[in-house]
Design a protein around this motif. Sequence first.
Motif, mmCIF file in Angstrom:
data_model
loop_
_atom_site.group_PDB
_atom_site.id
_atom_site.type_symbol
_atom_site.label_atom_id
_atom_site.label_comp_id
_atom_site.label_asym_id
_atom_site.label_seq_id
_atom_site.Cartn_x
_atom_site.Cartn_y
_atom_site.Cartn_z
ATOM 1 N N LYS A 105 49.181 62.308 54.269
ATOM 2 C CA LYS A 105 50.050 62.180 53.098
ATOM 3 C C LYS A 105 51.204 63.155 53.265
ATOM 4 C CE LYS A 105 49.120 64.421 49.408
ATOM 5 N NZ LYS A 105 48.621 65.007 48.137
ATOM 6 N N LYS A 230 46.235 54.102 60.719
ATOM 7 C CA LYS A 230 46.556 53.526 59.409
ATOM 8 C C LYS A 230 46.130 54.447 58.269
ATOM 9 C CE LYS A 230 48.111 49.653 61.136
ATOM 10 N NZ LYS A 230 49.548 49.280 61.039
ATOM 11 N N GLN A 233 48.645 54.831 55.287
ATOM 12 C CA GLN A 233 48.687 53.651 54.423
ATOM 13 C C GLN A 233 47.436 53.574 53.550
ATOM 14 O OE1 GLN A 233 49.455 53.828 57.585
ATOM 15 N NE2 GLN A 233 51.163 52.472 58.131
ATOM 16 N N LYS A 234 46.269 53.873 54.105
ATOM 17 C CA LYS A 234 45.023 53.836 53.341
ATOM 18 C C LYS A 234 45.052 54.851 52.207
ATOM 19 C CE LYS A 234 42.061 52.279 57.149
ATOM 20 N NZ LYS A 234 40.966 52.648 58.078
ATOM 21 N N TYR A 235 45.572 56.034 52.502
ATOM 22 C CA TYR A 235 45.604 57.070 51.475
ATOM 23 C C TYR A 235 46.453 56.618 50.288
ATOM 24 C CZ TYR A 235 46.582 61.308 48.929
ATOM 25 O OH TYR A 235 46.716 62.217 47.908
ATOM 26 N N TYR A 236 47.649 56.123 50.552
ATOM 27 C CA TYR A 236 48.539 55.784 49.440
ATOM 28 C C TYR A 236 48.137 54.489 48.739
ATOM 29 C CZ TYR A 236 51.469 59.808 50.073
ATOM 30 O OH TYR A 236 51.909 61.102 50.126
ATOM 31 N N GLN A 237 47.442 53.598 49.416
ATOM 32 C CA GLN A 237 46.888 52.442 48.708
ATOM 33 C C GLN A 237 45.903 52.912 47.645
ATOM 34 O OE1 GLN A 237 45.277 50.052 51.872
ATOM 35 N NE2 GLN A 237 47.258 49.187 52.426
ATOM 36 N N GLN A 238 45.065 53.871 48.004
ATOM 37 C CA GLN A 238 44.108 54.443 47.044
ATOM 38 C C GLN A 238 44.831 55.222 45.955
ATOM 39 O OE1 GLN A 238 40.488 54.701 47.412
ATOM 40 N NE2 GLN A 238 39.956 56.545 46.275
ATOM 41 N N GLU A 239 45.853 55.967 46.338
ATOM 42 C CA GLU A 239 46.573 56.817 45.392
ATOM 43 C C GLU A 239 47.349 55.990 44.369
ATOM 44 O OE1 GLU A 239 47.914 60.661 43.968
ATOM 45 O OE2 GLU A 239 46.151 59.810 44.941
ATOM 46 N N ILE A 240 47.921 54.881 44.788
ATOM 47 C CA ILE A 240 48.647 54.017 43.850
ATOM 48 C C ILE A 240 47.704 53.491 42.778
ATOM 49 C CG2 ILE A 240 49.783 51.775 43.630
ATOM 50 C CD1 ILE A 240 51.109 52.361 46.360
ATOM 51 N N ILE A 241 46.510 53.089 43.188
ATOM 52 C CA ILE A 241 45.523 52.601 42.223
ATOM 53 C C ILE A 241 45.153 53.710 41.239
ATOM 54 C CG2 ILE A 241 43.151 51.791 41.967
ATOM 55 C CD1 ILE A 241 43.519 50.354 44.676
ATOM 56 N N CYS A 244 48.042 54.331 38.749
ATOM 57 C CA CYS A 244 48.173 53.257 37.766
ATOM 58 C C CYS A 244 47.078 53.357 36.711
ATOM 59 C CB CYS A 244 48.111 51.900 38.456
ATOM 60 S SG CYS A 244 49.596 51.485 39.407
#
Length: 260
Positions: A105, A230, A233-241, A244
């Motif tokens: 990150k 990756k 990308q995995k970290y920020y996919q989790q972080e966006i959820i 939100c």
Amino acid sequence: MIAAVDLAEKTKQYWQDGYTVLPGLFGSEEVDAFRAECERLWNVEGLDDDLNLRTEFRRGPDGGYAFDRLDPVLDISPTLNGAATGTKLMGALEAVLGGSAEILKCKLIRKEPGVKGYATHQDFLYWKWLDTAPDLLCTVVINLYPSDERSGGIAFYRGSHQELVPGPPGNPEGDCDPDRLDPSRIHVPALAAGDVLVFHSLTPHFSGPNDSEHPRTVLLPSYCVTDDTKLYQKYYQQEIIRRCKEMVGFERYFARNESL
């Protein structure tokens, strides 16, 4: 570039104290470019909107909200991406960590004068979901201006990076309880512009308010020794959820629009 003999000493210090400083890793011309890029980003229209999921705020000295950080930042700044993923820093990290690392990150923080700091915590607490050994994870501070205790520099509990420290009695799963730590081991490294600080994911740390006259601006990438390209990308996919779910910014949106 840091000499091999110095890097060996810095590596020893990292594993002994839980952090180390790589002095002057970035030169004055590079630092000037990073500073200019940060000023550009801080004035991009819309990035200071409290409904922007990459933007975070802190309480300012007047009780209002101060634009505090951009997280993530690398996808909107090739210049800062180069700083965080370039061969100069990545080579030094490989030596210190004992293996090739991937970026996890990265955030850009600008602590304005009067803005408060952060309570004692350990980064690994927030990364347990990665199912990765804490020795494989670290955070880096790329320092863009002189930094010390007065400007709200990071304070570390030297040599206290062996385990997750339980939280306070009312919240044992929360951030570590500073009452369980030895205050005599607190140290705030004084950093020059261009210095790079590296600290272990279990090193307890905190920061005080910025009592200087100037913003304290730092780029903070975190890394993991892994072959997973990756991971970022995995970290920020989790972080966006997560963001939100927590409705980042919405409390301020409704406060401004009481009729909604």
